[in-house]
Design a protein around this motif. Structure first.
Motif, mmCIF file in Angstrom:
data_model
loop_
_atom_site.group_PDB
_atom_site.id
_atom_site.type_symbol
_atom_site.label_atom_id
_atom_site.label_comp_id
_atom_site.label_asym_id
_atom_site.label_seq_id
_atom_site.Cartn_x
_atom_site.Cartn_y
_atom_site.Cartn_z
ATOM 1 N N LEU A 153 45.525 6.272 42.411
ATOM 2 C CA LEU A 153 45.117 6.664 41.051
ATOM 3 C C LEU A 153 45.915 7.895 40.605
ATOM 4 C CD1 LEU A 153 41.213 6.290 41.162
ATOM 5 C CD2 LEU A 153 42.900 4.679 40.243
ATOM 6 N N ALA A 154 46.109 8.821 41.551
ATOM 7 C CA ALA A 154 46.907 10.011 41.232
ATOM 8 C C ALA A 154 48.339 9.596 40.889
ATOM 9 C CB ALA A 154 46.893 10.986 42.405
ATOM 10 N N ARG A 155 48.865 8.631 41.633
ATOM 11 C CA ARG A 155 50.246 8.183 41.355
ATOM 12 C C ARG A 155 50.351 7.465 40.008
ATOM 13 N NH1 ARG A 155 50.439 6.498 46.935
ATOM 14 N NH2 ARG A 155 51.115 8.301 48.141
ATOM 15 N N VAL A 156 49.283 6.810 39.605
ATOM 16 C CA VAL A 156 49.272 6.182 38.277
ATOM 17 C C VAL A 156 49.497 7.275 37.217
ATOM 18 C CG1 VAL A 156 47.692 5.160 36.557
ATOM 19 C CG2 VAL A 156 47.930 4.124 38.824
ATOM 20 N N GLY A 157 48.806 8.397 37.382
ATOM 21 C CA GLY A 157 48.982 9.514 36.442
ATOM 22 C C GLY A 157 50.402 10.061 36.500
ATOM 23 N N GLN A 158 50.919 10.210 37.706
ATOM 24 C CA GLN A 158 52.275 10.747 37.863
ATOM 25 C C GLN A 158 53.307 9.810 37.218
ATOM 26 O OE1 GLN A 158 53.918 10.629 41.799
ATOM 27 N NE2 GLN A 158 55.164 12.468 41.492
ATOM 28 N N ARG A 159 53.147 8.503 37.450
ATOM 29 C CA ARG A 159 54.098 7.547 36.846
ATOM 30 C C ARG A 159 53.985 7.555 35.325
ATOM 31 N NH1 ARG A 159 52.811 4.253 41.384
ATOM 32 N NH2 ARG A 159 51.344 2.951 40.242
ATOM 33 N N THR A 160 52.785 7.801 34.836
ATOM 34 C CA THR A 160 52.610 7.907 33.386
ATOM 35 C C THR A 160 53.459 9.053 32.838
ATOM 36 O OG1 THR A 160 50.414 6.934 33.464
ATOM 37 C CG2 THR A 160 50.882 8.345 31.571
ATOM 38 N N GLU A 161 53.425 10.196 33.518
ATOM 39 C CA GLU A 161 54.257 11.340 33.099
ATOM 40 C C GLU A 161 55.736 10.950 33.116
ATOM 41 O OE1 GLU A 161 53.369 14.496 32.263
ATOM 42 O OE2 GLU A 161 51.247 14.512 32.803
ATOM 43 N N HIS A 162 56.146 10.292 34.198
ATOM 44 C CA HIS A 162 57.572 9.973 34.340
ATOM 45 C C HIS A 162 58.025 8.964 33.287
ATOM 46 C CE1 HIS A 162 57.985 11.081 38.920
ATOM 47 N NE2 HIS A 162 57.302 11.981 38.236
ATOM 48 N N LYS A 163 57.250 7.878 33.137
ATOM 49 C CA LYS A 163 57.741 6.742 32.358
ATOM 50 C C LYS A 163 57.349 6.772 30.886
ATOM 51 C CE LYS A 163 57.087 2.762 34.610
ATOM 52 N NZ LYS A 163 56.422 1.825 35.568
ATOM 53 N N TYR A 164 56.281 7.451 30.552
ATOM 54 C CA TYR A 164 55.796 7.373 29.166
ATOM 55 C C TYR A 164 55.850 8.719 28.442
ATOM 56 C CZ TYR A 164 54.057 3.027 31.109
ATOM 57 O OH TYR A 164 53.987 1.821 31.751
ATOM 58 N N VAL A 165 56.015 9.806 29.211
ATOM 59 C CA VAL A 165 56.004 11.128 28.578
ATOM 60 C C VAL A 165 57.317 11.885 28.817
ATOM 61 C CG1 VAL A 165 54.666 13.267 28.321
ATOM 62 C CG2 VAL A 165 53.499 11.183 28.992
ATOM 63 N N GLY A 166 58.013 11.541 29.902
ATOM 64 C CA GLY A 166 59.322 12.150 30.126
ATOM 65 C C GLY A 166 59.307 13.399 30.984
ATOM 66 N N CYS A 167 58.207 13.634 31.709
ATOM 67 C CA CYS A 167 58.187 14.777 32.623
ATOM 68 C C CYS A 167 58.233 14.252 34.063
ATOM 69 C CB CYS A 167 56.920 15.603 32.398
ATOM 70 S SG CYS A 167 56.755 16.905 33.612
ATOM 71 N N ASN A 168 59.284 14.614 34.795
ATOM 72 C CA ASN A 168 59.446 14.092 36.164
ATOM 73 C C ASN A 168 58.688 14.949 37.170
ATOM 74 O OD1 ASN A 168 61.034 11.985 35.278
ATOM 75 N ND2 ASN A 168 62.900 13.222 35.392
ATOM 76 N N CYS A 169 57.395 15.055 36.943
ATOM 77 C CA CYS A 169 56.560 15.971 37.731
ATOM 78 C C CYS A 169 56.352 15.478 39.158
ATOM 79 C CB CYS A 169 55.205 16.130 37.049
ATOM 80 S SG CYS A 169 54.268 14.600 37.014
ATOM 81 N N GLY A 170 55.846 16.370 39.989
ATOM 82 C CA GLY A 170 55.437 16.010 41.343
ATOM 83 C C GLY A 170 54.016 15.440 41.302
ATOM 84 N N ILE A 171 53.368 15.424 42.462
ATOM 85 C CA ILE A 171 52.063 14.756 42.564
ATOM 86 C C ILE A 171 50.888 15.750 42.541
ATOM 87 C CG2 ILE A 171 52.047 14.748 45.115
ATOM 88 C CD1 ILE A 171 50.834 11.854 42.848
ATOM 89 N N MET A 172 51.202 17.050 42.604
ATOM 90 C CA MET A 172 50.125 18.026 42.821
ATOM 91 C C MET A 172 48.969 17.922 41.810
ATOM 92 S SD MET A 172 50.163 22.146 42.958
ATOM 93 C CE MET A 172 50.981 22.501 41.430
ATOM 94 N N ASP A 173 49.294 17.886 40.521
ATOM 95 C CA ASP A 173 48.246 18.022 39.509
ATOM 96 C C ASP A 173 47.289 16.838 39.544
ATOM 97 O OD1 ASP A 173 49.918 20.071 38.981
ATOM 98 O OD2 ASP A 173 50.528 19.402 36.994
#
Ligand code: GLA
Length: 386
Positions: A153-173
């Motif tokens: 579920l956390a990775r779903v959020g991370q992939r959302t940042e990468h693919k739909y928002v443009g922030c290549n964040c890590g997994i921490m948040d």
């Protein structure tokens, strides 16, 4: 003021003709230490906070999501099968989560939703991760039989940042938002995904956030560039030391060896990260011994590195850090991605009241506006409220 279910429910009912649905919440996070280490596969040490996002959701029998942001007073409707999705960033978080859950095989259907939050936006407390985690958790509950495990579920959020928002964040948040536990910080190994809960009950100290109110947006900021710089240094080091898969595996000697092959900026970025990976472990050791002086010293070192080597500070954050030092605060540093937002401060009980007063006075005298002081209370992760 603390956000309640009723704040969201009353607006949901009003907006969607008297109907009620299920209500979910996910928190923002603090991070004691370990900044910009997550995407370098190092360790982080976050905890969820009491502030977060609350969303009410009710299936509507269509393929459309009708979403209302209570805080922004904005309404967006999108189709789940549309590839493009909505334009508004806040709605793209929800769209991205839906699409990523569908990609995992969850048969998401259309729904009505209203949501609100009390995590300050752009303060480095991960309001966006709170939003993503709320919907990932909710869709898993509503259509996924809760079969998708929390880390995914956390990775779903991370992939959302990468693919739909443009922030290549890590997994921490996203990790912290989903896994948070009242009263505990978590040490996460961002490579293996293993983590441990550390009860956070420092005797004689409190954690205080000071929000500079300089808003930061990671998408479009040099955040992605920092990540690329780190990855490049790791690649150059790996040519000589194939065991180095990311900066987490590197040390200062290796960095010196490749100094001539990387840019001066890359050298500074990597120096910071190599130091920070070690500092997280030092903090864990110090905590086992109730040695808060060492914890605090590491926090100041992190601030120095983030400001001078990683260069993600700003004048206001450096000023807040200076005030903390002058007032005898045990530890203080920028928290989160940087470029604005909060400092996190480890303050001895007897100094708390004075620090809160002085930091507001001095900041206001210099910048003409008051920073916001927040007492940190470590809260629970993603959950269903009703
Ligand atoms: C942001 C990112 C995280 C992390 C921090 C810095 O919050 O979303 O993944 O990289 O910055 O530690």
């Amino acid at each position: 003021m603390k956000l309640t279910i009723d704040d969201v429910r009353s607006r949901f009912i009003k907006h969607f003709d008297g109907e009620t649905g299920s209500v979910y919440a996910s928190p923002g996070r603090i991070n004691l230490i370990g900044e910009h280490t997550d995407y370098n596969n190092g360790f982080v040490f976050p905890g969820a906070v009491e502030q977060g996002m609350i969303a009410e959701i009710k299936p509507n029998g269509t393929r459309n999501v009708r979403a209302y942001s209570i805080d922004l007073k904005d309404y967006v409707e999108f189709n789940l099968d549309d590839e493009q999705g909505p334009k508004a960033t806040w709605a793209r978080y929800i769209f991205g989560v839906c699409r990523e859950m569908m990609a995992l095989g969850v048969p998401v259907e259309g729904f009505n939703t209203a949501f609100a939050g009390d995590v300050p936006l752009g303060a480095g407390m991960s309001s966006s991760a709170a939003l993503e985690s709320t919907y990932a958790f909710a869709l898993n509950d509503l259509w996924g039989d809760n079969k998708i495990e929390k880390m995914e579920l956390a990775r779903v959020g991370q992939r959302t940042e990468h693919k739909y928002v443009g922030c290549n964040c890590g997994i921490m948040d996203q990790f912290a938002s989903v896994h948070g536990k009242k009263g505990s910080l978590m040490r996460l190994d961002c490579r293996s995904g293993e983590f441990e809960y550390f009860p956070w009950n420092p005797k004689g100290y409190q954690l205080i956030l000071v929000n500079s109110c300089v808003k930061h947006e990671l998408a479009g900021s040099p955040y992605n560039e920092r990540r690329l710089q780190c990855e490049h240094v790791a690649e150059v080091i790996a040519q000589k030391h194939p065991e180095v898969k990311s900066l987490r595996d590197a040390n200062y000697d290796m960095l010196e060896e490749v100094k001539a092959e990387i840019t001066a900026d890359e050298y500074k970025r990597a120096r910071y990260v190599i130091g920070e990976v070690v500092r997280v472990l030092n903090v864990c050791d110090a905590l086992q011994k109730d040695d808060y002086e060492t914890v605090g010293q590491m926090m100041y070192e992190t601030h120095y590195g983030l400001s001078k080597e990683y260069e993600v500070s700003c004048e206001e954050l450096d000023f807040l850090n200076e005030i903390a030092k002058e007032e005898g605060v045990t530890g203080s540093r920028i928290m989160g991605g940087g470029f604005g937002g909060c400092t996190i401060n480890l303050v001895a009980d007897e100094l708390v009241d004075n620090f809160k007063k002085v930091v507001v006075e001095k900041f206001e005298a210099k910048y003409g506006k008051k920073p916001i002081v927040i007492d940190v209370v470590i809260g629970d992760g993603s959950r269903k409220l009703c």
